[in-house]
Motif scaffolding. Structure first.
Motif, PDB file in Angstrom:
ATOM      1  N   ASP A  13      80.670  16.812 -96.935  1.00 12.74           N
ATOM      2  CA  ASP A  13      80.701  15.887 -98.073  1.00 12.74           C
ATOM      3  C   ASP A  13      82.113  15.854 -98.640  1.00 12.74           C
ATOM      4  OD1 ASP A  13      77.972  15.034 -98.314  1.00 12.74           O
ATOM      5  OD2 ASP A  13      77.456  17.006 -99.116  1.00 12.74           O
ATOM      6  N   VAL A  14      82.702  14.678 -98.680  1.00 11.67           N
ATOM      7  CA  VAL A  14      83.980  14.487 -99.359  1.00 11.67           C
ATOM      8  C   VAL A  14      83.647  13.880-100.719  1.00 11.67           C
ATOM      9  CG1 VAL A  14      86.244  13.388 -99.295  1.00 11.67           C
ATOM     10  CG2 VAL A  14      85.162  14.154 -97.169  1.00 11.67           C
ATOM     11  N   VAL A  15      83.770  14.691-101.761  1.00  7.22           N
ATOM     12  CA  VAL A  15      83.278  14.320-103.093  1.00  7.22           C
ATOM     13  C   VAL A  15      84.436  13.873-103.978  1.00  7.22           C
ATOM     14  CG1 VAL A  15      82.020  15.110-105.126  1.00  7.22           C
ATOM     15  CG2 VAL A  15      81.400  15.979-102.857  1.00  7.22           C
ATOM     16  N   ARG A  16      84.319  12.647-104.494  1.00  5.90           N
ATOM     17  CA  ARG A  16      85.304  12.111-105.438  1.00  5.90           C
ATOM     18  C   ARG A  16      84.685  12.106-106.833  1.00  5.90           C
ATOM     19  NH1 ARG A  16      89.966   9.318-105.258  1.00  5.90           N
ATOM     20  NH2 ARG A  16      89.823   9.140-102.983  1.00  5.90           N
ATOM     21  N   ARG A  17      85.325  12.803-107.752  1.00  5.06           N
ATOM     22  CA  ARG A  17      84.828  12.925-109.115  1.00  5.06           C
ATOM     23  C   ARG A  17      85.398  11.815-110.013  1.00  5.06           C
ATOM     24  NH1 ARG A  17      81.859  17.161-109.730  1.00  5.06           N
ATOM     25  NH2 ARG A  17      81.852  18.686-108.036  1.00  5.06           N
ATOM     26  N   PRO A  18      84.776  11.591-111.175  1.00  5.10           N
ATOM     27  CA  PRO A  18      85.243  10.503-112.047  1.00  5.10           C
ATOM     28  C   PRO A  18      86.713  10.599-112.432  1.00  5.10           C
ATOM     29  CG  PRO A  18      83.091  11.279-112.766  1.00  5.10           C
ATOM     30  CD  PRO A  18      83.547  12.224-111.684  1.00  5.10           C
ATOM     31  N   ASP A  19      87.266  11.806-112.474  1.00  2.00           N
ATOM     32  CA  ASP A  19      88.680  11.959-112.830  1.00  2.00           C
ATOM     33  C   ASP A  19      89.617  11.746-111.645  1.00  2.00           C
ATOM     34  OD1 ASP A  19      88.305  14.233-111.316  1.00  2.00           O
ATOM     35  OD2 ASP A  19      88.781  15.650-112.913  1.00  2.00           O
ATOM     36  N   GLY A  20      89.052  11.392-110.479  1.00  2.00           N
ATOM     37  CA  GLY A  20      89.856  11.137-109.292  1.00  2.00           C
ATOM     38  C   GLY A  20      90.046  12.334-108.386  1.00  2.00           C
ATOM     39  N   ALA A  21      89.637  13.530-108.823  1.00  2.00           N
ATOM     40  CA  ALA A  21      89.762  14.722-107.983  1.00  2.00           C
ATOM     41  C   ALA A  21      88.847  14.605-106.766  1.00  2.00           C
ATOM     42  CB  ALA A  21      89.405  15.965-108.797  1.00  2.00           C
ATOM     43  N   VAL A  22      89.333  15.084-105.624  1.00  2.00           N
ATOM     44  CA  VAL A  22      88.575  15.018-104.373  1.00  2.00           C
ATOM     45  C   VAL A  22      88.467  16.424-103.792  1.00  2.00           C
ATOM     46  CG1 VAL A  22      88.496  14.059-102.037  1.00  2.00           C
ATOM     47  CG2 VAL A  22      89.377  12.678-103.917  1.00  2.00           C
ATOM     48  N   ALA A  23      87.256  16.764-103.355  1.00  2.00           N
ATOM     49  CA  ALA A  23      87.040  18.073-102.724  1.00  2.00           C
ATOM     50  C   ALA A  23      86.080  17.906-101.566  1.00  2.00           C
ATOM     51  CB  ALA A  23      86.471  19.067-103.738  1.00  2.00           C
ATOM     52  N   GLU A  24      86.186  18.791-100.576  1.00  2.00           N
ATOM     53  CA  GLU A  24      85.289  18.772 -99.423  1.00  2.00           C
ATOM     54  C   GLU A  24      84.322  19.947 -99.501  1.00  2.00           C
ATOM     55  OE1 GLU A  24      87.022  18.360 -95.570  1.00  2.00           O
ATOM     56  OE2 GLU A  24      88.133  16.535 -96.115  1.00  2.00           O
ATOM     57  N   HIS A  25      83.031  19.645 -99.248  1.00  2.00           N
ATOM     58  CA  HIS A  25      82.000  20.680 -99.234  1.00  2.00           C
ATOM     59  C   HIS A  25      81.126  20.465 -98.002  1.00  2.00           C
ATOM     60  CE1 HIS A  25      82.835  21.380-103.539  1.00  2.00           C
ATOM     61  NE2 HIS A  25      82.727  20.070-103.711  1.00  2.00           N
ATOM     62  N   PRO A  26      80.756  21.511 -97.271  1.00  2.00           N
ATOM     63  CA  PRO A  26      79.732  21.347 -96.239  1.00  2.00           C
ATOM     64  C   PRO A  26      78.426  20.862 -96.860  1.00  2.00           C
ATOM     65  CG  PRO A  26      80.869  23.444 -96.003  1.00  2.00           C
ATOM     66  CD  PRO A  26      81.275  22.887 -97.333  1.00  2.00           C
ATOM     67  N   THR A  80      82.575  16.220 -86.053  1.00  2.00           N
ATOM     68  CA  THR A  80      81.695  16.505 -87.177  1.00  2.00           C
ATOM     69  C   THR A  80      81.641  15.307 -88.113  1.00  2.00           C
ATOM     70  OG1 THR A  80      82.142  18.870 -87.038  1.00  2.00           O
ATOM     71  CG2 THR A  80      81.341  18.049 -89.155  1.00  2.00           C
ATOM     72  N   SER A  81      80.444  14.944 -88.526  1.00  2.00           N
ATOM     73  CA  SER A  81      80.249  13.770 -89.369  1.00  2.00           C
ATOM     74  C   SER A  81      80.693  14.031 -90.808  1.00  2.00           C
ATOM     75  CB  SER A  81      78.772  13.369 -89.361  1.00  2.00           C
ATOM     76  OG  SER A  81      78.372  12.975 -88.063  1.00  2.00           O
ATOM     77  N   VAL A  82      80.961  12.918 -91.532  1.00  2.00           N
ATOM     78  CA  VAL A  82      81.447  12.983 -92.907  1.00  2.00           C
ATOM     79  C   VAL A  82      80.617  12.051 -93.783  1.00  2.00           C
ATOM     80  CG1 VAL A  82      83.406  12.493 -94.437  1.00  2.00           C
ATOM     81  CG2 VAL A  82      83.795  13.551 -92.201  1.00  2.00           C
ATOM     82  N   ALA A  83      80.253  12.537 -94.971  1.00  2.00           N
ATOM     83  CA  ALA A  83      79.652  11.698 -96.011  1.00  2.00           C
ATOM     84  C   ALA A  83      80.594  11.682 -97.199  1.00  2.00           C
ATOM     85  CB  ALA A  83      78.292  12.238 -96.430  1.00  2.00           C
ATOM     86  N   ARG A  84      80.918  10.503 -97.688  1.00  2.00           N
ATOM     87  CA  ARG A  84      81.791  10.388 -98.852  1.00  2.00           C
ATOM     88  C   ARG A  84      80.932  10.094-100.078  1.00  2.00           C
ATOM     89  NH1 ARG A  84      84.571   8.735 -94.446  1.00  2.00           N
ATOM     90  NH2 ARG A  84      86.629   9.708 -94.188  1.00  2.00           N
ATOM     91  N   ALA A  85      80.955  11.026-101.029  1.00  2.00           N
ATOM     92  CA  ALA A  85      80.137  10.917-102.237  1.00  2.00           C
ATOM     93  C   ALA A  85      81.042  10.605-103.424  1.00  2.00           C
ATOM     94  CB  ALA A  85      79.391  12.225-102.480  1.00  2.00           C
ATOM     95  N   THR A  86      80.685   9.558-104.161  1.00  2.00           N
ATOM     96  CA  THR A  86      81.411   9.201-105.383  1.00  2.00           C
ATOM     97  C   THR A  86      80.511   9.500-106.570  1.00  2.00           C
ATOM     98  OG1 THR A  86      82.624   7.464-104.227  1.00  2.00           O
ATOM     99  CG2 THR A  86      82.564   7.356-106.636  1.00  2.00           C
ATOM    100  N   LEU A  87      80.984  10.351-107.475  1.00  2.00           N
ATOM    101  CA  LEU A  87      80.191  10.755-108.635  1.00  2.00           C
ATOM    102  C   LEU A  87      80.488   9.845-109.815  1.00  2.00           C
ATOM    103  CD1 LEU A  87      80.632  14.633-108.481  1.00  2.00           C
ATOM    104  CD2 LEU A  87      78.877  13.222-107.384  1.00  2.00           C
ATOM    105  N   THR A  94      76.769   8.461-105.255  1.00  2.00           N
ATOM    106  CA  THR A  94      76.488   7.408-104.286  1.00  2.00           C
ATOM    107  C   THR A  94      77.302   7.720-103.036  1.00  2.00           C
ATOM    108  OG1 THR A  94      78.236   6.014-105.218  1.00  2.00           O
ATOM    109  CG2 THR A  94      75.994   5.649-106.013  1.00  2.00           C
ATOM    110  N   TYR A  95      76.783   7.297-101.864  1.00  2.00           N
ATOM    111  CA  TYR A  95      77.334   7.768-100.598  1.00  2.00           C
ATOM    112  C   TYR A  95      77.725   6.625 -99.676  1.00  2.00           C
ATOM    113  CZ  TYR A  95      75.386  12.408-101.654  1.00  2.00           C
ATOM    114  OH  TYR A  95      75.096  13.626-102.227  1.00  2.00           O
ATOM    115  N   ASP A  96      78.753   6.874 -98.870  1.00  2.00           N
ATOM    116  CA  ASP A  96      78.949   6.115 -97.631  1.00  2.00           C
ATOM    117  C   ASP A  96      79.261   7.121 -96.529  1.00  2.00           C
ATOM    118  OD1 ASP A  96      82.041   6.027 -96.980  1.00  2.00           O
ATOM    119  OD2 ASP A  96      81.852   5.733 -99.149  1.00  2.00           O
TER     120      ASP A  96
END
Length: 306
Positions: A13-26, A80-87, A94-96
């Motif tokens: 999961d590549v997670v983008r937070r409302p403040d623009g910070a991005v982090a990767e989590h399995p 390895t597959s990736v899901a991009r999550a926008t918080l 929400t995901y793509d």
């Protein structure tokens, strides 16, 4: 050794937070379920489709740290597959997706498998979806089948077509966990509990649990319904919350001696007090998960200390 087999996607999961910070989590829904079971002290195995790359290494290490093993062939994917999550501001995601899914060749279900769990992308994205349904059908004579549709509209296309695919698996399942939002999307806005009742009474699922975030969870059985409220908690994000609920439900069913095909009649006859106990533990596990970032379910010791 007796175990639960979770079948489906593991990814990053590549997670983008409302403040623009991005982090990767399995992550990945079936992987999160297995992880929750491992942290609750259960023998959990994951049949998945990972690449032999840096992200795949990160996922494998994450699983292993919680006692989850992957089955042979699970690291044969080209990447390895990736899901991009926008918080959003509330922590909802929400995901793509950039995702490839299939069941590794030659993946029989072991005789000591108490339950086979699947859900989300794995049960609808081809070519893996057809392979998953065949595996689940083959496992049903010996194992409990659990399922979480965990709808991903960005991947599942037309809701009516998605519902037909989902209900093919519901017909094979003993336990279904599904969110009210998923049911609303799949049914075109019908009342979620009405859909759940139809899955029990018309499609034959012995136990359907509908989660409703801060409103708690409701179980539907042949004998009636049981509702448990959510626990008050400050939400950091909702990533993995439903998966940790599902893992806790499997853990509870195991503890209540309701897993395995030989316990199918007992599951169908389960009493309301037992269901209430199961749901109470599930909402406790989900509350911990949403209180911290990413798919990070609690360990058994954390629940004992709470």
């Amino acid at each position: 050794m007796a175990h639960v087999l979770s079948v489906g996607e593991a990814l990053v999961d590549v997670v983008r937070r409302p403040d623009g910070a991005v982090a990767e989590h399995p992550g990945g829904s079936p992987a999160n379920v297995a992880l929750t079971l491992g942290r609750l002290g259960r023998e959990a195995r994951l049949l998945t489709w990972l690449g032999r790359d840096a992200r795949g290494d990160a996922v494998r290490a994450w699983l292993a740290a919680s006692g989850v093993t992957t089955t042979p062939g699970s690291d044969d994917a080209p990447r390895t597959s990736v899901a991009r999550a926008t918080l959003d501001a509330s922590g909802a995601a929400t995901y793509d997706f950039d995702l490839d899914w299939q069941v590794p060749a030659g993946s029989p279900v072991a005789a000591d498998t108490l339950a086979v769990h699947t859900g989300s992308v794995a049960a609808v994205l081809e070519p893996g979806a057809t392979q998953v349904r065949a595996l689940v059908a083959a496992a049903r004579p010996t194992a409990t089948i659990t399922y979480d549709p965990n709808a991903r509209p960005a991947l599942m296309g037309d809701p009516a077509q998605a519902r037909r695919r989902v209900e093919e698996v519901v017909r094979l399942a003993d336990v279904v966990k599904v969110s009210d939002e998923d049911l609303a999307w799949l049914s075109g806005g019908a009342a979620p509990l009405d859909v759940a009742r139809a899955w029990v009474h018309d499609l034959g699922a012995p136990l359907v649990v509908v989660t409703a975030g801060g409103e708690g969870a409701t179980a539907v059985t042949d004998h009636g319904e049981v509702h448990v409220p959510a626990r008050p908690v400050t939400v950091v994000d909702t990533v993995g919350a439903g998966d940790s609920f599902m893992g806790a439900l499997l853990d509870g069913l195991w503890g209540a001696d309701l897993l395995g095909a030989g316990r199918r009649a007992a599951l169908r006859a389960v009493d309301h007090a037992t269901v209430e106990d199961l749901l109470s533990r599930c909402v406790a596990v989900a509350a911990v998960t949403v209180s911290r970032a990413g798919a990070n379910p609690p360990w058994a010791t954390e629940l004992e200390e709470a």
